[in-house]
Design a protein around this motif. Structure first.
Motif, PDB file in Angstrom:
ATOM      1  N   PHE B 647       0.869  -0.999  -0.007  1.00 25.02           N
ATOM      2  CA  PHE B 647      -0.020  -0.277   0.039  1.00 25.02           C
ATOM      3  C   PHE B 647       0.940   1.272  -0.099  1.00 25.02           C
ATOM      4  N   ALA B 648       1.876   1.295   0.781  1.00 25.89           N
ATOM      5  CA  ALA B 648       2.983   2.259   0.767  1.00 25.89           C
ATOM      6  C   ALA B 648       3.595   2.935  -0.481  1.00 25.89           C
ATOM      7  N   ALA B 649       3.824   1.686  -0.943  1.00 25.67           N
ATOM      8  CA  ALA B 649       4.452   1.808  -2.140  1.00 25.67           C
ATOM      9  C   ALA B 649       3.341   2.551  -3.466  1.00 25.67           C
ATOM     10  N   MET B 650       2.152   2.036  -3.499  1.00 27.08           N
ATOM     11  CA  MET B 650       1.049   2.511  -4.350  1.00 27.08           C
ATOM     12  C   MET B 650       0.651   3.849  -4.006  1.00 27.08           C
ATOM     13  N   ARG B 651       0.756   4.133  -2.627  1.00 28.46           N
ATOM     14  CA  ARG B 651       0.300   5.319  -2.290  1.00 28.46           C
ATOM     15  C   ARG B 651       1.374   6.652  -2.550  1.00 28.46           C
ATOM     16  N   ASN B 652       2.635   6.256  -2.438  1.00 32.79           N
ATOM     17  CA  ASN B 652       3.724   7.262  -2.918  1.00 32.79           C
ATOM     18  C   ASN B 652       3.697   7.450  -4.205  1.00 32.79           C
ATOM     19  N   SER B 653       3.551   6.491  -4.870  1.00 33.37           N
ATOM     20  CA  SER B 653       3.245   6.516  -6.586  1.00 33.37           C
ATOM     21  C   SER B 653       2.377   7.552  -6.670  1.00 33.37           C
ATOM     22  N   ALA B 654       1.230   7.070  -6.239  1.00 29.61           N
ATOM     23  CA  ALA B 654       0.158   7.839  -6.472  1.00 29.61           C
ATOM     24  C   ALA B 654       0.256   9.566  -6.318  1.00 29.61           C
ATOM     25  N   LEU B 655       0.619   9.771  -5.017  1.00 31.21           N
ATOM     26  CA  LEU B 655       1.067  11.078  -4.607  1.00 31.21           C
ATOM     27  C   LEU B 655       1.907  11.660  -5.704  1.00 31.21           C
ATOM     28  N   GLU B 656       3.090  10.872  -5.930  1.00 28.61           N
ATOM     29  CA  GLU B 656       3.806  11.436  -7.069  1.00 28.61           C
ATOM     30  C   GLU B 656       3.231  11.596  -8.259  1.00 28.61           C
ATOM     31  N   ILE B 657       2.488  11.102  -8.840  1.00 29.71           N
ATOM     32  CA  ILE B 657       1.990  11.329 -10.208  1.00 29.71           C
ATOM     33  C   ILE B 657       0.702  11.864 -10.138  1.00 29.71           C
ATOM     34  N   VAL B 665      -4.077  10.167  -0.882  1.00 28.34           N
ATOM     35  CA  VAL B 665      -4.575   8.713  -1.110  1.00 28.34           C
ATOM     36  C   VAL B 665      -4.566   7.998  -0.106  1.00 28.34           C
ATOM     37  N   ARG B 666      -5.890   7.507   0.290  1.00 28.19           N
ATOM     38  CA  ARG B 666      -5.976   6.769   1.638  1.00 28.19           C
ATOM     39  C   ARG B 666      -6.370   5.373   1.271  1.00 28.19           C
ATOM     40  N   THR B 684      -8.609  -1.242  -2.106  1.00 27.98           N
ATOM     41  CA  THR B 684      -9.454  -0.155  -2.465  1.00 27.98           C
ATOM     42  C   THR B 684      -8.782   0.972  -1.839  1.00 27.98           C
ATOM     43  N   LEU B 685      -8.529   2.144  -2.649  1.00 28.00           N
ATOM     44  CA  LEU B 685      -7.873   3.291  -2.305  1.00 28.00           C
ATOM     45  C   LEU B 685      -8.913   4.506  -2.557  1.00 28.00           C
ATOM     46  N   ARG B 686      -8.791   5.481  -1.977  1.00 29.54           N
ATOM     47  CA  ARG B 686      -9.576   6.714  -1.878  1.00 29.54           C
ATOM     48  C   ARG B 686      -8.821   8.007  -2.526  1.00 29.54           C
ATOM     49  N   ALA B 687      -9.137   8.320  -3.518  1.00 31.85           N
ATOM     50  CA  ALA B 687      -8.204   9.495  -3.919  1.00 31.85           C
ATOM     51  C   ALA B 687      -9.077  10.775  -3.568  1.00 31.85           C
ATOM     52  N   VAL B 688      -8.449  11.839  -3.066  1.00 29.86           N
ATOM     53  CA  VAL B 688      -9.155  13.073  -2.514  1.00 29.86           C
ATOM     54  C   VAL B 688      -8.870  14.139  -3.428  1.00 29.86           C
ATOM     55  N   TYR B 689      -9.641  14.854  -3.976  1.00 28.09           N
ATOM     56  CA  TYR B 689      -9.238  16.121  -4.700  1.00 28.09           C
ATOM     57  C   TYR B 689     -10.246  17.181  -4.583  1.00 28.09           C
ATOM     58  N   SER B 690      -9.369  18.325  -4.396  1.00 28.65           N
ATOM     59  CA  SER B 690      -9.761  19.481  -4.241  1.00 28.65           C
ATOM     60  C   SER B 690      -8.863  20.849  -4.711  1.00 28.65           C
ATOM     61  N   SER B 691      -9.423  21.643  -4.697  1.00 22.91           N
ATOM     62  CA  SER B 691      -8.836  23.064  -5.072  1.00 22.91           C
ATOM     63  C   SER B 691      -9.090  24.181  -4.164  1.00 22.91           C
ATOM     64  N   ASP B 692      -7.918  24.995  -4.141  1.00 23.31           N
ATOM     65  CA  ASP B 692      -8.034  26.154  -3.046  1.00 23.31           C
ATOM     66  C   ASP B 692      -8.761  27.277  -3.763  1.00 23.31           C
ATOM     67  N   GLU B 693      -8.751  27.121  -5.274  1.00 25.03           N
ATOM     68  CA  GLU B 693      -9.433  28.433  -5.987  1.00 25.03           C
ATOM     69  C   GLU B 693     -10.957  28.097  -6.432  1.00 25.03           C
ATOM     70  N   ARG B 694     -11.204  26.994  -6.546  1.00 24.91           N
ATOM     71  CA  ARG B 694     -12.632  26.846  -7.204  1.00 24.91           C
ATOM     72  C   ARG B 694     -13.164  25.703  -7.015  1.00 24.91           C
ATOM     73  N   THR B 711      -2.228   5.018 -14.387  1.00 29.55           N
ATOM     74  CA  THR B 711      -0.843   4.844 -14.306  1.00 29.55           C
ATOM     75  C   THR B 711      -0.287   3.880 -13.134  1.00 29.55           C
ATOM     76  N   LEU B 712      -1.218   3.926 -12.231  1.00 34.67           N
ATOM     77  CA  LEU B 712      -0.989   2.827 -11.180  1.00 34.67           C
ATOM     78  C   LEU B 712      -1.118   1.297 -11.612  1.00 34.67           C
ATOM     79  N   VAL B 713      -1.956   1.180 -12.487  1.00 33.94           N
ATOM     80  CA  VAL B 713      -2.445  -0.120 -13.239  1.00 33.94           C
ATOM     81  C   VAL B 713      -1.005  -0.546 -13.866  1.00 33.94           C
TER      82      VAL B 713
END
Lengths: 364, 722
Positions: B647-657, B665-666, B684-694, B711-713
């Protein structure tokens, strides 16, 4: 007219028909405690009564038919007829309403009853663990010393003879130095046999004046039995400054036991001997169970032994290059395991290090 | 030391009852533990026995005379020495014919040797009064001559020895060192081999006693003995102690000699014994006593400044009172002037070397209880150990997580420790390599005891885990099945040639490394308080969660866990734990071999980390971050991955890309089992998306998420789960 007569029920018939069907509900208004068992019976009755209302008060009910007849009745009888019909309608309405009130309360009660909890069941939480009684006591002791202005110290458990003996004025050949009592490692180091080793390290590191206290493990070659373990815990307190006297020692020990065991705790003192103090003294404090009256804990004496104390021996000060002409100090120490055993009524101190859950979970 | 009240009263006419005496003696430092009544047989008077706890600095109080002296000082009375003054014999100088009978070749080890011969004695039972006296203080009567020497020992504190003169070759006594390999059969019928360091009393041919320790069997007093030679001597304490220890012998005589006897009391004891023998066993003492004492022992003169008493004690004791107390204690005053005086202690005191010793004499006889109490003025404030708060939080976090605190002995059985990897901080630098996959990261720096007391517990622990597992074993044996324990304690590893600026002890260089470790063990079910239903079995993640809670409450950054094998852990369920990239310990499921050895029927999970590193690590300080102004969108995705992908490897990858809008990524869930190929799991991973502007548009998030998953796949050779 005869057609109409045939189609139109008489007032009595309507009343009788209602009375007959309503009969089984009539008792409810007199016995409103109906559904205390939480069953669904009240709800069923409620539906039956609603159905009854439709059939006896609804647009297609015989009563409605009667009401429609009012206009057709001969004018001179109309008023009387109308009044009788209205009276009938009012009777039916009132009686149904009464029953409905009772039933709706019963429905509510039944619903509450079905949701009733056993409030005495245990709350839901993960099982929690327990701190070791020695830890509980050490923390309390630390708190008291800090409140009295002492810095808490820590020290090595494996020591050289210098710190464990020599610097504490326990010269070669002293009985306390015998390997009967002290554990040694294969390369000649001692497992510290008293927390007094802290005195030397603390004075070397901090210089004087100082006030320090330290608790920790100490080791002596005792075979385990109900009152001995080859490892136990001690605490040591040291105060060195200009003009420190035995009066300061007495006052400090007295204040310490008051803060540990309560404001009423008294002490008594007697002369004694320890190699690292001169003059030396031993303190007793009044029993925390019986307040000095005599009980099982204090073996009927009213007093509990605290431990050794005295004025820091000039040789100890000399070992760390402090002039005993300029500075003086006091030290006192005691065993924590024994105090712990007395406080919690533990009759076999081997239990302290067996780590039996049934033992550990008794302390908090 | 048992003291008979009646016996004591022969030496000092005290007005105090036995109970009062006990209290007064205790206050001056002769702690009386108990007082009990003693009723002897026959019409003997009732007696009381005081059990006195004599501290090691006061061997002079190991006799009735010694205690009587303290009583005399307490009550300001004189000793009653009539019994001795009435002696029928007088000590004479060494006579010509006897001069050669005794030879002392070791004056340094035996500064004084005295003896006297009594001829024609009759060895028999002791009179009733003496038997009663001895019994009162717990001594067994043997025969009159032996009992008299024992009686005098307890009366005046001088050990004596009685030889059968006829059994001494040439009737001679030589005080000398033993020769190497020389043997003697002592009174306890054990043959003992002596060495050249040991002092013996010999006759013309062979040793007849180990000096100051025990007499020889052959030369002792027998029922047919008629002529006896009574020895009274002063031996140097260290000599007796050394010999006694080497021979592993503990005797009453040695107990006195090794603590220090009174060299000036030697003739008095001899005279008293001979007097009693003459009285009780008959015979005739030789006219002359032999007393070899060429160099008189001197006590040092110690200066006492009277003002120092108040300065050290905190009670102003007038010089007059101090002088009076010291006089009562038989100190000799010399040169009294200018608020100071020189004092010489009586010959029986071994503990007076310096001013403080005199002050103690004054204060103990004045009464420590009379010193007014006060609290010292403070120039410093109280302080806890650094990070005491974190330490307490760690402990309480663990108890809240269901762990009981254990305390184990610091020494353990080396056989229990073999497989256990030690903390990385206990491994020496050369051996330690974080990236090495060396499964045998062995530590050979054991700290062993040379004199263990419990069989097998011979090694200072290098890991807390063996002790904790023994505690688990103990609990299971006693029917407690669900056990979670932790311990915080020292672990040890030897080092060589530790640099030290401390010149006072060469062993400083061998000081072992001591680290405080946190050890944890969990076995059984996850219990709920007061609810005793079927519990979910504990697993790796329960233990890990408890450790993470500790870290969080200590305000430390998240620990890093990396799959790594350890000898004591089951491969594939073990991890190296790091903090800030530095290895601090390990955790995992216990290796099968150890589970089998400990007869564990369920899996045990263990962790051990260097607690000092946790306490010393920089703590995180809380800082406020503005709350998100725009909605946060979460997208869950299940991906089927190989079991070795973490999980750690996938999470790090996900955050990086991940694109700028991908904030985190949780972990949501992991699934293993039906519908999945062997060797795979679904994460099962949860990706969290948000923006500070809109506010993000759906299509925007969908596109970002699709690309992330794609990319993860590709990167992990995985596949999305439908």
């Amino acid at each position: 007219m005869s057609d109409i007569t045939v189609e139109t029920p008489s007032i009595e018939t309507v009343r009788e028909a209602f009375e007959q069907e309503f009969g089984r509900f009539a008792v409810l208004s007199e016995n409103p405690s109906g559904d205390a068992d939480g069953s669904r019976a009240a709800e069923d009755d409620m539906r039956a009564v609603a159905d009854l209302r439709t059939r006896h008060l609804g647009k297609k009910s015989p009563l409605a038919t009667l009401k429609k007849q009012i206009g057709r009745v001969a004018p001179d009888e109309r008023a009387a007829f109308a009044q009788t019909v209205q009276q009938l309608e009012a009777d039916i309405t009132t009686r149904i309403a009464e029953v409905e009130t009772v039933l709706s309360e019963a429905v509510k009660q039944a619903s509450l009853e079905r949701d009733r909890l056993d409030v005495t069941l245990p709350g839901r939480r993960a099982a929690h663990g327990h701190l070791h009684p020695i830890t509980l006591l050490r923390e309390r002791i630390d708190d008291v010393f800090v409140s009295l202005g002492y810095a808490i110290e820590d020290g090595a458990e494996i020591e050289t003879d210098f710190y464990n003996f020599e610097a504490l004025n326990i010269p070669e050949g002293h009985p306390a130095r015998s390997s009967q009592d002290t554990f040694y490692t294969t390369n000649g180091l001692a497992l510290r046999s008293q927390t007094s080793t802290m005195q030397i390290h603390a004075m070397e590191r901090r210089g004087v004046p100082l006030r320090v206290a330290a608790s920790g493990r100490v080791f002596r070659r005792d075979t385990p039995d109900a009152t001995h373990n080859p490892m136990f815990f001690q605490v040591e307190c040291l105060c060195v400054d200009k003009g420190i006297t035995m009066g300061d020692l007495k006052g400090t020990v007295e204040e310490f036991v008051r803060r540990m065991f309560g404001a009423r705790t008294r002490t008594r003192v007697r002369a004694s001997y320890f190699p690292f103090t001169e003059p030396s003294a031993e303190f007793d404090y009044s029993c925390f169970v019986c307040d000095g009256a005599g009980c099982r804990v204090c073996k009927q004496s009213g007093w509990i032994e605290l431990g050794g104390s005295g004025m820091v021996h000039p040789n100890v000060l000399k070992a760390v290059n402090i002039s005993s002409e300029e500075y003086s100090g006091f030290a006192f120490g005691f065993g924590i395991d024994r105090m712990c055993a007395l406080m919690y009524g533990i009759d076999d101190i081997r239990l302290l290090f067996e780590n039996d859950r049934r033992f550990l979970e008794q302390f908090s | 030391m048992n003291i008979s009240y009646n016996w004591l009263r022969e030496l000092i006419e005290t007005d105090l009852t036995a109970g009062e005496l006990a209290e007064r003696l205790t206050r001056v430092g002769l702690a009386v533990d108990t007082v009990h009544e003693f009723v002897a047989g026959g019409d003997a008077a009732k007696d009381y026995v005081l059990e006195v706890d004599v501290t090691s600095n006061r061997p002079d109080c190991l006799s009735h005379l010694g205690v009587a002296r303290e009583v005399a000082a307490i009550e300001d009375k004189r000793l009653n020495t009539r019994a001795w003054q009435n002696s029928k014999i007088q000590t004479a100088k060494v006579s010509g014919e006897d001069a050669g009978r005794i030879e002392n070749r070791e004056l340094d080890l035996c500064p004084r040797y005295a003896a006297r011969i009594v001829r024609g004695v009759k060895v028999a039972q002791s009179p009733m009064w003496m038997v009663n006296r001895l019994e009162a203080i717990g001594q067994r009567a043997i025969n009159n001559v032996a009992d008299i020497t024992n009686y005098v020992l307890h009366e005046v504190g001088q050990p004596l020895h009685a030889f059968d003169l006829n059994r001494l070759t040439d009737e001679r006594i030589i005080v000398r060192r033993a020769t190497v390999g020389e043997t003697i059969t002592t009174l306890d019928e054990v043959e003992r081999t002596l060495d050249a360091e040991m002092l013996v009393i010999a006759d013309a041919v062979r040793p007849v006693a180990v000096a100051g320790v025990m007499g020889g069997l052959a030369s002792g007093v027998h029922s047919d003995t008629t002529n006896v030679l009574i020895e009274s001597a002063y031996f140097i304490p260290s000599q007796v102690r050394r010999t006694r220890r080497k021979l592993n012998l503990q005797t009453e005589a040695a107990n006195h000699f090794e603590r220090g006897t009174d060299p000036e009391g030697v003739p008095r004891a001899l005279e008293r014994a001979v007097d009693l023998i003459w009285d009780i066993a008959g015979g005739t003492p030789d006219v002359s006593a032999i007393d070899i004492y060429p160099r008189r022992s001197e006590q040092p003169a110690v200066r006492l400044r009277f003002a120092r008493i108040g300065a050290l004690v905190g009670l102003n004791i007038a010089a007059e009172n101090a002088r009076e107390i010291l006089k009562r204690l038989s100190f000799t005053e010399r040169e009294h002037e200018d608020g100071a005086a020189l004092y010489v202690a009586p010959s029986w005191r071994v503990d007076i070397e310096r001013e403080e010793d005199l002050i103690e004499e004054v204060v103990r006889h004045t009464g420590i209880d009379r010193i007014p109490s006060r609290l010292p003025l403070a120039t410093t404030g109280g302080e806890y150990l650094p990070n005491e708060r974190a330490r307490r939080l760690a402990r309480r976090t663990l108890t809240q997580a269901g762990y009981d605190e254990a305390i184990n002995f610091s020494f353990i059985d080396p056989n229990d420790t073999r497989e256990f990897a030690v903390l990385p901080t206990l491994e020496s630098d050369e051996r330690h390599d974080e990236n090495s996959d060396d499964k045998e990261a062995r530590h050979d720096g054991a700290v062993d005891l040379s004199n263990p007391i419990i069989e097998n517990l011979t090694r200072m622990r290098a890991s807390l885990l063996p002790g904790l597992l023994n505690a688990v074993r103990h609990n299971l044996n006693h029917g407690t099945r669900d056990v979670r324990l932790f311990e915080i304690g020292r672990v040890f590893a030897s080092r060589d040639d530790v640099a030290s600026d401390k010149a006072h002890d060469e062993r400083e260089q061998h000081r072992p490394l001591e680290r405080e470790a946190l050890g944890m063990v969990a076995i059984g079910g996850n219990r709920e308080a007061n609810r005793f239903g079927v519990a979910r079995p504990l697993d790796f993640y329960d233990l890990k969660g408890a450790l993470e809670a500790v870290i969080e409450n200590m305000k430390l950054p998240a620990l890093e866990f990396k799959p790594k094998d350890f000898t004591h852990l089951r491969s594939g369920q073990s991890a190296r734990i790091s903090l800030h990239g530095k290895a601090i310990g390990s955790m995992g499921r216990l290796a099968e071999a150890i589970e089998t050895r400990l007869k564990l029927k369920q899996s045990a999970f263990v962790a051990e980390v260097d607690f000092n590193l946790l306490l010393d690590a920089n703590q995180i300080t809380s800082r406020y971050r503005p709350l998100a102004r725009f909605p946060i969108v979460a997208r869950d995705t299940s991906i089927i991955i190989n079991r070795q992908t973490t999980f750690a490897a996938m999470r790090n990858s996900a955050l990086e890309i991940g694109t700028e809008i991908c904030r985190d990524v949780r972990f949501v869930d992991v699934y293993e089992g039906a519908n999945l190929p062997d060797g795979f799991r679904s994460l099962t991973l949860r990706a969290v998306y948000s923006s500070d502007e809109r506010t993000l548009r759906d299509e925007e998030v969908d596109a970002a998420h699709r690309s992330l998953v794609q990319t993860l796949v590709e990167r992990f050779d995985a596949q999305p789960r439908e």
